[in-house]
Design a protein around this motif. Structure first.
Motif, PDB file in Angstrom:
ATOM      1  N   ALA A  86       0.839  -1.197   0.000  1.00  6.88           N
ATOM      2  CA  ALA A  86       0.000   0.000   0.000  1.00  6.88           C
ATOM      3  C   ALA A  86       0.874   1.247   0.000  1.00  6.88           C
ATOM      4  O   ALA A  86       1.926   1.284   0.646  1.00  6.88           O
ATOM      5  N   SER A  87       0.404   2.255  -0.709  1.00  9.28           N
ATOM      6  CA  SER A  87       1.101   3.536  -0.725  1.00  9.28           C
ATOM      7  C   SER A  87       0.080   4.656  -0.771  1.00  9.28           C
ATOM      8  O   SER A  87      -1.079   4.428  -1.121  1.00  9.28           O
ATOM      9  N   GLY A  88       0.522   5.846  -0.404  1.00  8.97           N
ATOM     10  CA  GLY A  88      -0.389   6.984  -0.380  1.00  8.97           C
ATOM     11  C   GLY A  88      -0.539   7.513   1.033  1.00  8.97           C
ATOM     12  O   GLY A  88       0.391   7.446   1.829  1.00  8.97           O
ATOM     13  N   THR A  89      -1.728   8.014   1.340  1.00  9.11           N
ATOM     14  CA  THR A  89      -2.004   8.570   2.659  1.00  9.11           C
ATOM     15  C   THR A  89      -2.465   7.446   3.575  1.00  9.11           C
ATOM     16  O   THR A  89      -3.605   6.998   3.484  1.00  9.11           O
ATOM     17  N   ILE A  90      -1.588   7.005   4.414  1.00  7.84           N
ATOM     18  CA  ILE A  90      -1.855   5.844   5.269  1.00  7.84           C
ATOM     19  C   ILE A  90      -1.785   6.257   6.723  1.00  7.84           C
ATOM     20  O   ILE A  90      -0.784   6.821   7.162  1.00  7.84           O
ATOM     21  N   PHE A  91      -2.844   5.948   7.458  1.00  2.00           N
ATOM     22  CA  PHE A  91      -2.905   6.238   8.872  1.00  2.00           C
ATOM     23  C   PHE A  91      -2.481   5.010   9.672  1.00  2.00           C
ATOM     24  O   PHE A  91      -2.496   3.887   9.168  1.00  2.00           O
ATOM     25  N   SER A  92      -2.104   5.244  10.913  1.00  3.33           N
ATOM     26  CA  SER A  92      -1.512   4.165  11.714  1.00  3.33           C
ATOM     27  C   SER A  92      -2.513   3.057  12.034  1.00  3.33           C
ATOM     28  O   SER A  92      -2.122   1.912  12.247  1.00  3.33           O
ATOM     29  N   ILE A  93      -3.799   3.393  12.081  1.00  2.00           N
ATOM     30  CA  ILE A  93      -4.819   2.384  12.384  1.00  2.00           C
ATOM     31  C   ILE A  93      -5.515   2.000  11.086  1.00  2.00           C
ATOM     32  O   ILE A  93      -6.155   2.826  10.440  1.00  2.00           O
ATOM     33  N   ASN A  94      -5.357   0.762  10.704  1.00  2.00           N
ATOM     34  CA  ASN A  94      -5.973   0.304   9.455  1.00  2.00           C
ATOM     35  C   ASN A  94      -6.089  -1.212   9.474  1.00  2.00           C
ATOM     36  O   ASN A  94      -5.591  -1.880  10.385  1.00  2.00           O
ATOM     37  N   VAL A  95      -6.735  -1.716   8.471  1.00  2.00           N
ATOM     38  CA  VAL A  95      -6.910  -3.165   8.327  1.00  2.00           C
ATOM     39  C   VAL A  95      -6.537  -3.531   6.903  1.00  2.00           C
ATOM     40  O   VAL A  95      -6.953  -2.857   5.949  1.00  2.00           O
ATOM     41  N   MET A  96      -5.769  -4.584   6.762  1.00  2.00           N
ATOM     42  CA  MET A  96      -5.419  -5.094   5.435  1.00  2.00           C
ATOM     43  C   MET A  96      -5.874  -6.543   5.343  1.00  2.00           C
ATOM     44  O   MET A  96      -5.753  -7.296   6.323  1.00  2.00           O
ATOM     45  N   THR A 143      -5.225  -6.635  11.363  1.00  2.00           N
ATOM     46  CA  THR A 143      -5.279  -5.227  11.739  1.00  2.00           C
ATOM     47  C   THR A 143      -3.866  -4.684  11.946  1.00  2.00           C
ATOM     48  O   THR A 143      -2.888  -5.448  12.049  1.00  2.00           O
ATOM     49  N   SER A 144      -3.761  -3.372  12.024  1.00  2.00           N
ATOM     50  CA  SER A 144      -2.460  -2.759  12.275  1.00  2.00           C
ATOM     51  C   SER A 144      -1.916  -3.154  13.644  1.00  2.00           C
ATOM     52  O   SER A 144      -0.705  -3.092  13.872  1.00  2.00           O
ATOM     53  N   GLY A 145      -2.806  -3.596  14.530  1.00  2.00           N
ATOM     54  CA  GLY A 145      -2.379  -4.064  15.845  1.00  2.00           C
ATOM     55  C   GLY A 145      -2.012  -5.535  15.885  1.00  2.00           C
ATOM     56  O   GLY A 145      -1.572  -6.043  16.923  1.00  2.00           O
ATOM     57  N   GLY A 146      -2.207  -6.214  14.740  1.00  2.00           N
ATOM     58  CA  GLY A 146      -1.799  -7.607  14.659  1.00  2.00           C
ATOM     59  C   GLY A 146      -2.887  -8.644  14.850  1.00  2.00           C
ATOM     60  O   GLY A 146      -2.623  -9.849  14.816  1.00  2.00           O
ATOM     61  N   MET A 147      -4.119  -8.207  15.043  1.00  2.00           N
ATOM     62  CA  MET A 147      -5.213  -9.169  15.183  1.00  2.00           C
ATOM     63  C   MET A 147      -5.553  -9.757  13.818  1.00  2.00           C
ATOM     64  O   MET A 147      -5.622  -9.031  12.831  1.00  2.00           O
ATOM     65  N   GLN A 179      -9.314   2.086   6.142  1.00  2.00           N
ATOM     66  CA  GLN A 179      -8.962   3.015   7.198  1.00  2.00           C
ATOM     67  C   GLN A 179      -9.962   4.147   7.199  1.00  2.00           C
ATOM     68  O   GLN A 179     -10.457   4.547   6.148  1.00  2.00           O
ATOM     69  N   GLN A 180     -10.300   4.626   8.392  1.00  2.00           N
ATOM     70  CA  GLN A 180     -11.163   5.788   8.539  1.00  2.00           C
ATOM     71  C   GLN A 180     -12.367   5.754   7.607  1.00  2.00           C
ATOM     72  O   GLN A 180     -12.628   6.717   6.875  1.00  2.00           O
ATOM     73  N   LEU A 181     -13.101   4.679   7.645  1.00  2.00           N
ATOM     74  CA  LEU A 181     -14.361   4.508   6.899  1.00  2.00           C
ATOM     75  C   LEU A 181     -14.167   4.454   5.389  1.00  2.00           C
ATOM     76  O   LEU A 181     -15.147   4.473   4.642  1.00  2.00           O
ATOM     77  N   SER A 182     -12.936   4.405   4.902  1.00  2.00           N
ATOM     78  CA  SER A 182     -12.677   4.253   3.472  1.00  2.00           C
ATOM     79  C   SER A 182     -12.059   2.889   3.192  1.00  2.00           C
ATOM     80  O   SER A 182     -11.342   2.346   4.032  1.00  2.00           O
ATOM     81  N   ALA A 183     -12.345   2.367   2.028  1.00  2.00           N
ATOM     82  CA  ALA A 183     -11.803   1.060   1.635  1.00  2.00           C
ATOM     83  C   ALA A 183     -11.262   1.146   0.216  1.00  2.00           C
ATOM     84  O   ALA A 183     -11.851   1.824  -0.643  1.00  2.00           O
ATOM     85  N   TYR A 184     -10.174   0.452  -0.005  1.00  2.00           N
ATOM     86  CA  TYR A 184      -9.516   0.451  -1.301  1.00  2.00           C
ATOM     87  C   TYR A 184      -9.210  -0.993  -1.696  1.00  2.00           C
ATOM     88  O   TYR A 184      -8.908  -1.830  -0.844  1.00  2.00           O
ATOM     89  N   TRP A 185      -9.291  -1.260  -3.009  1.00  2.00           N
ATOM     90  CA  TRP A 185      -9.079  -2.601  -3.526  1.00  2.00           C
ATOM     91  C   TRP A 185      -7.912  -2.631  -4.491  1.00  2.00           C
ATOM     92  O   TRP A 185      -7.700  -1.687  -5.250  1.00  2.00           O
ATOM     93  N   GLY A 186      -7.204  -3.757  -4.477  1.00  2.00           N
ATOM     94  CA  GLY A 186      -6.194  -3.996  -5.480  1.00  2.00           C
ATOM     95  C   GLY A 186      -6.832  -4.471  -6.772  1.00  2.00           C
ATOM     96  O   GLY A 186      -8.048  -4.670  -6.845  1.00  2.00           O
TER      97      GLY A 186
END
Length: 115
Positions: free
Chosen positions: A24-34, A52-56, A99-106
């Motif tokens: 992922a690249s661009g505007t990335i916040f510390s809390i996210n889910v991949m 999650t960004s926390g490892g869950m 992240q922050q109510l937005s979702a992006y797809w590959g």
């Protein structure tokens, strides 16, 4: 905006392994889910796994014990290690970043498992 670049799909025999990557690249916040989803021909897109960004982590029942999702937060990259692949794992695999109510797809990467 976030851009996703996937790699690692291909053709493998049943019982084999593949590793998918998604950067992922661009505007990335510390809390996210991949995560990873997949869509087989004629079927709906389904969740495979997410981290999650926390490892869950969370996995679909169909891949538990065979697939492992992991991430490198420093590289904003998520991986999907797929072992003991089955023909029913054949699908286009999509990376998703949220992240922050937005979702992006590959763009999706094809995984084909031959019997």
């Amino acid at each position: 905006q976030v851009q996703l670049v996937e790699s690692g799909g291909g053709l493998v025999q049943a019982g084999g392994s593949l590793r998918l990557s998604c950067a992922a690249s661009g505007t990335i916040f510390s809390i996210n889910v991949m995560g990873w989803y997949r869509q087989a021909p004629g079927k709906q897109r389904e969740l495979v796994a997410y981290v999650t960004s926390g490892g869950m982590t969370n996995y679909a029942d169909s891949v538990k014990g065979r697939f492992t999702i992991s991430r490198d937060n420093a590289k904003n990259t998520v991986y999907l290690q797929m072992n003991s692949l089955k023909p029913e794992d054949t699908a286009v695999y999509y990376c998703k970043f949220a992240q922050q109510l937005s979702a992006y797809w590959g763009q999706g990467t094809q995984v084909t498992v031959s019997s």
